[in-house]
Design a protein around this motif. Structure first.
Motif, PDB file in Angstrom:
ATOM      1  N   GLN A   7     -23.505  10.176 -43.107  1.00 22.74           N
ATOM      2  CA  GLN A   7     -23.909  10.253 -41.704  1.00 22.74           C
ATOM      3  C   GLN A   7     -25.260  10.937 -41.574  1.00 22.74           C
ATOM      4  OE1 GLN A   7     -22.395   8.670 -39.550  1.00 22.74           O
ATOM      5  NE2 GLN A   7     -20.188   8.728 -39.738  1.00 22.74           N
ATOM      6  N   SER A 260     -25.970   9.963 -35.039  1.00 21.39           N
ATOM      7  CA  SER A 260     -25.191   9.538 -36.193  1.00 21.39           C
ATOM      8  C   SER A 260     -23.969  10.432 -36.395  1.00 21.39           C
ATOM      9  CB  SER A 260     -26.118   9.536 -37.403  1.00 21.39           C
ATOM     10  OG  SER A 260     -25.383   9.574 -38.560  1.00 21.39           O
ATOM     11  N   LEU A 261     -24.170  11.750 -36.317  1.00 24.59           N
ATOM     12  CA  LEU A 261     -23.034  12.656 -36.478  1.00 24.59           C
ATOM     13  C   LEU A 261     -22.089  12.545 -35.293  1.00 24.59           C
ATOM     14  CD1 LEU A 261     -24.835  15.798 -37.904  1.00 24.59           C
ATOM     15  CD2 LEU A 261     -23.374  14.183 -39.111  1.00 24.59           C
ATOM     16  N   GLY A 264     -20.021   9.566 -35.583  1.00 22.80           N
ATOM     17  CA  GLY A 264     -19.089   9.706 -36.689  1.00 22.80           C
ATOM     18  C   GLY A 264     -17.909  10.605 -36.359  1.00 22.80           C
ATOM     19  N   SER A 276     -16.568   5.566 -31.592  1.00 17.32           N
ATOM     20  CA  SER A 276     -17.977   5.432 -31.952  1.00 17.32           C
ATOM     21  C   SER A 276     -18.691   4.412 -31.067  1.00 17.32           C
ATOM     22  CB  SER A 276     -18.103   5.030 -33.419  1.00 17.32           C
ATOM     23  OG  SER A 276     -17.390   3.836 -33.633  1.00 17.32           O
TER      24      SER A 276
END
Lengths: 307, 365
Positions: A7, A260-261, A264, A276
């Motif tokens: 990630q 992205s994190l 995730g 997501s």
């Protein structure tokens, strides 16, 4: 651990693209205090032109490396012309108009470019031909593709080059002077129109490279891709402090990581309520939070609020 | 004949014209155009709502369609088989308007300190957030039914009289679209009335003062924050009302009806017609609803002249909108039918022009 590393890597790659696009927003805003809404569309045009050139080149049997260089140059040239044209046609005549006016032409320009692209290249996603190396590596447990490595290297080089340009050349000094005070810069003999045009050209060239890289990374491009990318890059510029070059880079990388994190781990954080598929929401939340709590951004100086 | 009498006669003629318009359209151009007319009225309501925010108060809102969506979804949820609730319209429509107003305040509270262009971006983000949520709130608890949207929404009905069906009235067969036309017309007249009364009220003048120069307005004792919030809430409530009407008329809502392009289209209507001027805004809304429909003839024309459809007219629509925005701002920034005040602001000469323009939306340096 592997997932976390993955990630973070994805976030860095995404973020470095945001950073390069954000530079275009931040330079224009720094000088003209204008949100160049059409910047995302310039990015998209870069990707489209590159795909077309690569298609032609493959048909002519060119080898991969010169083809990539050729496509990049073509995309950069096309986007520079486009950026100059937008500035000349939609923004320059309105430089003294009320603030809302150039913002509305910017929105109009953005829609116009989207639809022109749709007419030329169609509504479908078009595939990006696999001319870039397609290797894959494992670094610290994360899958890293060659394209991702190329993206990271290219964007870092571009950011370094731009920093040098702004800090150490005559043009860069003129840009900074106009950003501080346009009338005084003009009195000191700075050709404002030329410098503004140069700013648009440089920003558009950066956008072209970003567009090609993003299309290569996802393996496809579409007429609408620039819009969301542009919005997120703008959010990144605001996050870092709009008008601030280093801020745009930092903001881009941070936003990439957050997205992205966030995408995730949002499932775990909300007990599976949000998934997501809410990835695109983060940029907007970050934007709103920054504007509410620290409108000058992370690295921006305290901007005097003009009512 | 004195002026007062003439005004009454003009109003009477306009009223009669509006009353027979759907029948005339049905007879001359076919029933499809009555539907277009209905949408023109809906969009006029939306444009009038956005006009309060953008035209009067000078706050550029690019997420306005979210309020339309809130109103539409509330109506859809409270009057459809989705939850098995079937509330009557006189409960759901005001509720939708109120909820939209609440959302307007929710959006306004944290963002109204922001300068014009930042506000535009944040409202845009807000609109997208609402749409993304509408699109994804089908799991784990199914609320909005996701991208499929909500179907079989109840039509507006008064007692046993449903507007969703054809009726025999006074020996005539009146289709549902015509019935809705009258409902929309009444609602639009209410909206016009409120807008007119607001325009020259204390509140309306406070909005214009904020638009022209916020610092000066504050110095004159205008509570800028609350007045701006009120603009957001008022505009949003009109949007919510139009949304509820839309849901009942269409019988179906999905997140795709509330995307950014719709927000921009409504903005186009205001810009084209003349920001802050009620007749201008209505003109803009009608033009931009009817012209895209007329674009289908461009397709026929292409078939006749070129033998095939080279450019899909539907694709041409947004292209022309974009072009119109740019060209209008460059060559006729006050709009097609501007208010007299705004016309003066844009056509004043020399120093006055510069001063006026500099203070039009906010002070520049």
């Amino acid at each position: 651990m592997d997932i976390l590393a993955q990630q973070i890597l994805n976030g860095l790659v995404l973020g470095s693209i945001y950073a390069v696009v954000a530079l275009g927003y931040t330079m224009v805003y720094g000088i003209l205090e204008l949100i160049n809404f059409a910047h995302g569309e310039v990015t998209m045009m870069g990707a489209m032109v590159a795909i077309s050139v690569i298609g032609l080149g493959l048909a002519a049997g060119l080898p991969a490396l010169p083809l990539i260089v050729l496509a990049m140059l073509a995309a950069i040239a096309a986007c520079m012309l486009l950026g100059l044209g937008i500035e000349r046609f939609a923004y320059r005549p309105l430089r003294r108009a009320p603030r809302l006016a150039p913002l509305i032409t910017a929105i109009g320009m953005s829609i116009l470019l989207q639809n022109i692209a749709m007419m030329i290249w169609g509504k479908q996603y078009i595939p990006f031909p696999p001319v870039f190396p397609q290797g894959e590596h494992r670094i610290l447990g994360a899958h890293v593709t060659d394209v991702q490595i190329i993206i990271l290297i290219t964007t870092v080089l571009l950011m370094l080059a731009l920093t040098l340009l702004v800090k150490h050349t005559r043009l860069g000094r003129a840009m900074r002077a106009i950003a501080q005070s346009q009338p005084v810069a003009q009195l000191m003999g700075v050709n404002v129109n030329a410098v503004v045009a140069a700013t648009f050209a440089i920003g558009s060239a950066l956008a072209a490279v970003a567009g090609v890289l993003v299309a290569a990374n996802y393996g496809q491009a579409q007429y609408y891709m620039g819009f969301l990318l542009g919005l997120k890059a703008f959010s990144a510029a605001v996050l870092g402090g709009i008008g601030n070059i280093a801020g745009a880079m930092l903001g881009g990388l941070l936003l990439g990581l957050i997205e992205s994190l966030g995408a995730g781990y949002i499932g775990q954080l909300t007990g599976g309520f949000l998934g997501s598929n809410y990835q695109d929401v983060f940029a907007f939340f970050v934007l709103i939070l920054v504007l509410v709590f620290r409108p000058s951004g992370l690295l921006g100086e305290r901007v005097v609020e003009r009512a | 004949m004195n002026a007062r009498k003439r005004a009454w006669l003009a109003a009477l003629a306009l009223g009669l014209g509006l009353a027979v318009l759907p029948f005339a359209l049905d007879g001359l151009l076919g029933p499809y155009w009555v539907r277009v007319l209905d949408f023109a009225l809906l969009y006029a309501m939306l444009a009038l709502g956005l006009n309060i925010v953008v035209g009067y108060a000078g706050l550029l809102d690019l997420g306005y369609i979210a309020f339309y969506g809130v109103g539409a979804y509330l109506y859809a949820l409270l009057a459809s088989p989705q939850f098995g609730i079937h509330w009557p319209f006189w409960a759901t429509l005001p509720l939708g308007a109120a909820l939209a107003a609440l959302f307007g305040i929710l959006l306004g509270t944290p963002t109204l300190r922001l300068r014009g262009d930042y506000l535009a971006i944040v409202t845009l983000g807000f609109g997208e957030i609402i749409r993304i949520f509408l699109n994804n709130l089908d799991a784990p608890v199914n609320i909005t039914n996701g991208p499929q949207g909500i179907t079989a929404i109840d039509a507006v009905h008064i007692g046993g009289f449903s507007l969703g069906r054809r009726h025999e009235l006074l020996g005539m067969s009146v289709p549902s679209t015509v019935l809705y036309y009258y409902l929309f017309l009444i609602c639009m007249l209410v909206v016009v009335f409120i807008s007119l009364r607001l325009e020259n009220s204390r509140i309306g003048r406070a909005w214009v003062a904020i638009r022209e120069d916020e610092v000066a307005a504050e110095a004159m004792g205008v509570p800028t924050r609350n007045i701006k919030l009120l603009a957001f809430a008022m505009g949003a409530s009109f949007g919510g009302l139009a949304g509820g009407l839309f849901a009942s008329f269409q019988g179906f809502v999905s997140p795709e009806s509330f995307n950014l392009m719709e927000s921009i289209m409504i903005l186009c209507m205001i810009v084209l017609g003349g920001m802050g001027h009620i007749p201008g805004v209505i003109l803009g809304a009608v033009l931009l609803t009817v012209l895209p429909e007329a674009l289908r003839y461009v397709g026929d024309l292409q078939r006749h002249v070129l033998g095939r459809v080279v450019v899909d007219p539907a694709d041409l629509r947004m292209l022309l909108f974009g072009l119109a925005l740019v060209l209008m701002m460059r060559f006729r920034p006050a709009g097609l039918w501007p208010s007299r005040r705004r016309q003066r602001e844009f056509s004043a000469t020399g120093d006055v022009a510069e001063q006026e323009q500099a203070s039009l939306f906010d002070a520049r340096r």
